[in-house]
Design an enzyme around this catalytic site. Structure first.
Site, mmCIF file in Angstrom:
data_model
loop_
_atom_site.group_PDB
_atom_site.id
_atom_site.type_symbol
_atom_site.label_atom_id
_atom_site.label_comp_id
_atom_site.label_asym_id
_atom_site.label_seq_id
_atom_site.Cartn_x
_atom_site.Cartn_y
_atom_site.Cartn_z
ATOM 1 N N CYS A 1 26.027 -15.177 10.151
ATOM 2 C CA CYS A 1 24.557 -14.717 10.863
ATOM 3 C C CYS A 1 24.213 -13.758 10.896
ATOM 4 C CB CYS A 1 24.015 -15.865 11.970
ATOM 5 S SG CYS A 1 24.046 -17.637 11.916
ATOM 6 N N ARG B 1 19.873 -22.142 7.782
ATOM 7 C CA ARG B 1 19.082 -21.183 7.270
ATOM 8 C C ARG B 1 17.510 -21.080 6.446
ATOM 9 N NH1 ARG B 1 23.176 -17.981 8.395
ATOM 10 N NH2 ARG B 1 25.327 -19.682 8.530
HETATM 11 C C1 BEZ Z 1 28.098 -18.976 10.217
HETATM 12 O O1 BEZ Z 1 29.166 -18.073 9.924
HETATM 13 O O2 BEZ Z 1 27.074 -17.657 10.367
HETATM 14 C C2 BEZ Z 1 27.968 -20.382 10.844
HETATM 15 C C3 BEZ Z 1 28.443 -21.106 9.738
HETATM 16 C C4 BEZ Z 1 28.553 -22.009 10.539
HETATM 17 C C5 BEZ Z 1 28.313 -22.793 10.969
HETATM 18 C C6 BEZ Z 1 27.018 -22.166 11.711
HETATM 19 C C7 BEZ Z 1 26.698 -20.263 10.914
#
Ligand code: BEZ
Length: 233
Positions: A44, A127
């Site tokens: 993110c 996402r």
């Molecule tokens: C992330 O790195 O943004 C992420 C990865 C897995 C679950 C939620 C966020």
């Protein structure tokens, strides 16, 4: 769950830039409304930084960015400050996230937009990307799972392709980019099928009666869809 062609569901919500009334506040503009799973997570972080680095480029195409996660406002603010103060990614650093990020602790907005997919995670948004046009209609929806960061060239390409389709009354083929031929989608929109097949229509070419293309230069496209002139072709 809203679908392509539906009005974007309306909501008011607190954001890192103050309260927003969506989509009313964005009338006359294109918007990318996107969700991310959680604050203080690495994928993110790369996405929010990349969006920030392209905010001006999207603005060139009359397109605003609005983010959302089910975290609270204080978490958003602390995370955005940490990104600015500490995080470097692919040559980006000292990045200010100046577009609004919605707080949605109640998940009201995320549920309204079908951003929660329990098979993936019942407590986080996937996402999601909703492209909303200046009339407040949803024009494209793209979903990615939690583990996969979005392709931002594709998001900009989607905005340009939708705007090109609207402006010129055409469709765009696989992997289209400005400067490549477009598809004459509606028979009669540019001459009859017979006129096109005989090559009588200017700059058109037909493979068969149902498959006709038209030359459109990158300059023609860009000058039609840009609202300012400061982004490179
Ligand atoms: C992330 O790195 O943004 C992420 C990865 C897995 C679950 C939620 C966020």
């Amino acid at each position: 769950m809203p679908r392509i062609g539906d009005p974007a569901p309306a909501f008011t919500a607190p954001t890192t830039q103050g309260e927003i009334n969506f989509p009313a506040d964005y009338q006359g503009k294109w918007v990318i409304l996107f969700s991310h799973p959680a604050d203080f997570t690495p994928v993110c972080t790369t996405e929010l930084m990349t969006f920030a680095s392209m905010q001006q480029q999207f603005a060139t195409y009359n397109t605003e960015l609005v983010g959302l996660s089910v975290d609270g406002l204080y978490s958003h603010i602390a995370w955005l400050r940490t990104i600015k103060d500490k995080i470097a990614f692919r040559g980006l650093k000292d990045v200010e996230i100046a577009y609004p990020v919605i707080e949605d602790v109640s998940m009201e907005v995320a549920k309204k937009y079908g951003m929660i997919m329990p098979g993936e995670d019942s407590t986080k948004a996937v996402r999601a990307v909703f492209v909303v046009d200046p009339q407040g209609t949803i024009r494209a929806i793209i979903y990615y799972p939690l583990s996969l960061g979005r392709n931002f060239d594709e998001l900009l390409r989607v905005v340009k392709a939708l705007q090109t389709a609207d402006h010129f009354g055409v469709a765009t083929p696989a992997d289209w980019r400005p400067g490549e031929p477009v598809i004459l989608s509606a028979p009669g929109s540019a001459g009859t099928a017979e006129e096109r097949m005989r090559g009588r229509m200017d700059k058109t070419h037909c493979e068969d009666w149902f498959f006709c293309t038209k030359e459109l230069t990158a300059e023609e496209v860009e000058s039609a869809i840009r609202t300012t002139s400061d982004a490179g072709l």
